[in-house]
Scaffold this active site. Sequence first.
Site, PDB file in Angstrom:
ATOM      1  N   VAL A 136       0.911  -1.148   0.000  1.00 27.90           N
ATOM      2  CA  VAL A 136       0.000   0.000   0.000  1.00 27.90           C
ATOM      3  C   VAL A 136       0.955   1.203   0.000  1.00 27.90           C
ATOM      4  O   VAL A 136       1.479   1.582   1.041  1.00 27.90           O
ATOM      5  CB  VAL A 136      -0.943  -0.009   1.220  1.00 27.90           C
ATOM      6  N   PRO A 137       1.243   1.752  -1.180  1.00 24.47           N
ATOM      7  CA  PRO A 137       2.440   2.587  -1.392  1.00 24.47           C
ATOM      8  C   PRO A 137       2.375   4.031  -0.897  1.00 24.47           C
ATOM      9  O   PRO A 137       2.394   4.982  -1.674  1.00 24.47           O
ATOM     10  CB  PRO A 137       2.595   2.541  -2.914  1.00 24.47           C
ATOM     11  N   CYS A 138       2.395   4.214   0.419  1.00 25.40           N
ATOM     12  CA  CYS A 138       2.419   5.566   0.976  1.00 25.40           C
ATOM     13  C   CYS A 138       3.751   6.264   0.674  1.00 25.40           C
ATOM     14  O   CYS A 138       3.829   7.490   0.758  1.00 25.40           O
ATOM     15  CB  CYS A 138       2.111   5.556   2.464  1.00 25.40           C
ATOM     16  N   HIS A 139       4.773   5.498   0.277  1.00 28.14           N
ATOM     17  CA  HIS A 139       6.050   6.123  -0.079  1.00 28.14           C
ATOM     18  C   HIS A 139       5.927   6.980  -1.343  1.00 28.14           C
ATOM     19  O   HIS A 139       6.781   7.815  -1.613  1.00 28.14           O
ATOM     20  CB  HIS A 139       7.153   5.065  -0.260  1.00 28.14           C
TER      21      HIS A 139
END
Length: 172
Positions: A136-139
């Site tokens: 879940v790409p919060c980066h």
Amino acid sequence: MEPILSHLYHSPAGELLLASFGGELCLCDWVGGTNTEENLRRICNGLKADIVEGNSTVIEETKHQLDEYFARERRVFEIPLLLVGTEFQKMVWRTLLKIPYGHTISYLQQAQMMGRPKSVRAVANANAHNAISIIVPCHRVIGTNGKLTGYAGGLRAKDLLLEQEGFMLMQS
């Protein structure tokens, strides 16, 4: 009562704690991260289960897909996810899943995607409590000015993940 199974994964960006429950991944969080303990409490309370060391099919598949990601052989994860949080947090995290590999957006753009442009701080706070990092790409969420902002795994890890995906930040 079914337990939450957990297993360590050593990534090039740092050590991750993976956890599964009922055949779904519920945690992929940085060991020693800024919100890891809080995320673990939220997940254990939400699932009414204890976390124990162990392995599962979904953890093994997550490790395999993370290996492919770090080898630049995978851009999209195909892991069954169990998001544990408030309805608002889950909405925020589902929005993260729409950010394509190698792209970034700002917190404001994320809030706008959700139809809540005035909720930028709440969106940023929910991102900070994302328990399924990388997948879940919060980066992929950066400051409006194009700069790196806080990340549970540290800014070095965030920069490494963005470079992994071919995104180079403009240095001032």
